[in-house]
Design a protein around this motif. Sequence first.
Motif, short mmCIF file in Angstrom:
data_model
loop_
_atom_site.label_atom_id
_atom_site.label_comp_id
_atom_site.label_asym_id
_atom_site.label_seq_id
_atom_site.Cartn_x
_atom_site.Cartn_y
_atom_site.Cartn_z
N GLU A 87 13.11 12.75 -2.14
CA GLU A 87 12.27 12.09 -2.41
C GLU A 87 11.79 12.32 -3.77
O GLU A 87 11.66 13.20 -4.43
CB GLU A 87 10.68 12.40 -1.57
CG GLU A 87 10.03 11.28 -1.35
CD GLU A 87 9.00 11.43 -0.36
OE1 GLU A 87 9.51 10.95 0.56
OE2 GLU A 87 7.92 12.02 -0.37
N LEU A 88 11.64 11.16 -4.63
CA LEU A 88 11.18 11.02 -6.11
C LEU A 88 10.06 10.72 -6.14
O LEU A 88 9.10 11.47 -6.73
CB LEU A 88 12.14 9.96 -6.82
CG LEU A 88 13.74 10.35 -6.85
CD1 LEU A 88 14.44 9.06 -7.27
CD2 LEU A 88 13.92 11.44 -7.77
N LEU A 89 9.44 9.57 -5.61
CA LEU A 89 7.96 9.12 -5.79
C LEU A 89 7.57 8.82 -4.41
O LEU A 89 8.28 8.05 -3.65
CB LEU A 89 8.04 7.84 -6.63
CG LEU A 89 8.24 8.34 -8.04
CD1 LEU A 89 7.59 6.82 -8.59
CD2 LEU A 89 6.86 9.02 -8.77
N GLN A 90 6.25 9.17 -4.03
CA GLN A 90 5.79 8.44 -3.05
C GLN A 90 4.28 8.23 -3.39
O GLN A 90 3.46 8.73 -3.91
CB GLN A 90 5.65 9.63 -1.73
CG GLN A 90 4.99 8.70 -0.38
CD GLN A 90 4.91 9.53 0.84
OE1 GLN A 90 5.64 10.75 0.87
NE2 GLN A 90 4.41 9.07 1.83
N ALA A 91 3.99 6.83 -3.35
CA ALA A 91 2.83 6.28 -3.93
C ALA A 91 2.06 5.58 -2.91
O ALA A 91 2.51 4.81 -1.85
CB ALA A 91 3.10 5.30 -5.04
N ASP A 92 0.74 5.62 -2.96
CA ASP A 92 -0.10 4.80 -2.32
C ASP A 92 -1.05 3.84 -3.25
O ASP A 92 -1.69 4.39 -4.16
CB ASP A 92 -1.31 5.82 -1.55
CG ASP A 92 -0.70 6.83 -0.48
OD1 ASP A 92 -0.01 6.09 0.37
OD2 ASP A 92 -0.90 7.93 -0.79
N PHE A 93 -0.89 2.57 -2.95
CA PHE A 93 -1.37 1.77 -4.07
C PHE A 93 -2.73 1.15 -3.22
O PHE A 93 -2.69 0.81 -2.16
CB PHE A 93 -0.44 0.64 -4.23
CG PHE A 93 0.79 0.65 -4.85
CD1 PHE A 93 1.03 1.79 -5.58
CD2 PHE A 93 1.75 -0.33 -5.00
CE1 PHE A 93 2.18 1.93 -6.31
CE2 PHE A 93 2.93 -0.29 -5.82
CZ PHE A 93 3.25 1.11 -6.30
N HIS A 126 7.71 -0.17 -12.05
CA HIS A 126 7.52 1.28 -12.41
C HIS A 126 8.75 1.41 -13.13
O HIS A 126 9.74 1.09 -13.27
CB HIS A 126 7.79 1.81 -10.94
CG HIS A 126 6.21 2.12 -10.41
ND1 HIS A 126 5.41 1.05 -10.04
CD2 HIS A 126 5.60 3.31 -9.90
CE1 HIS A 126 4.23 1.55 -9.38
NE2 HIS A 126 4.42 2.69 -9.13
N ASP A 166 0.74 -1.17 0.13
CA ASP A 166 -0.13 -0.03 -0.17
C ASP A 166 0.63 1.45 0.02
O ASP A 166 0.39 2.25 -0.44
CB ASP A 166 -1.08 -0.11 1.03
CG ASP A 166 -0.38 0.02 2.44
OD1 ASP A 166 0.92 -0.06 2.71
OD2 ASP A 166 -1.13 -0.03 3.37
#
Lengths: 111, 149
Positions: free
Chosen positions: A62-68, A78, A47
Amino acid sequence: MSPDPVRIEARFLDGRTEVRLLIRHPMHTGRERDPDSGAPIPALYIDTLIVERIAADGRTHELLQADFGPGIARNPFHHFAFGGGAPGETVRVRWRDTGGNEASGETVITA
Amino acid sequence: MASRRRLLAWLAALPAAWLAARAAAREGRPLTAFAATSLEDALRAQYGDRPRLRDAALRIEAPQSADNAAQVPLRIDARSRPVLALTLFAEHNPVPLLGRWRFGEGVEAWLALRIKLAASGRVCAVAELADGALLYAETRVEVGTGACG
């Protein structure tokens, strides 16, 4: 479940860095059934995903912060890119799943 | 005096706490949108009545017909617009919100990944731009037997 490795490739070319990452994870939605026993398989999916760049000066960006949700495919993949970066810097990936499992992996940016 | 000092310390700490709370609200997991079971509810949960502009600058590249519904490749491209965050939705998945990605500084405005589709239908993307505008794009993907989303 033991934390599985994260495969990351980060390549620098012409002032930008392209990142490909592949995380081994079943991404169970909670709606599947075991093909042999027919028993329901409980939900277990990543998640939270964080991808960071650790610059030569040691600072983290920070490059990506994802909520799956559960709709991300099994063994999440990715591919993305960012301006800058440099060979020798580090790209780090961290994830956490709905079962509380966490893992991370990192790679050195190559030319 | 002691209570006055405490009050002053409390007042001094207030802006930091307020900023932290605001940041947490902005950056938290979109729980309500993940709980939605229809595309429209998920979009409303995430964006309320904010206008979403259909704009050719935002494109979803996906197969018209996917061989494997459990591994559908997508490439979302906002053509160099200043994207702060991206959300993706699948119309007929049990959980329509596929995910939300926040882009750090310097990250290019595109992303390629693979998703599951429970049935043929629309795949939608919303790009949140730095000026607050929302761009919207959708495409239709046909699948044979759906995967659980």
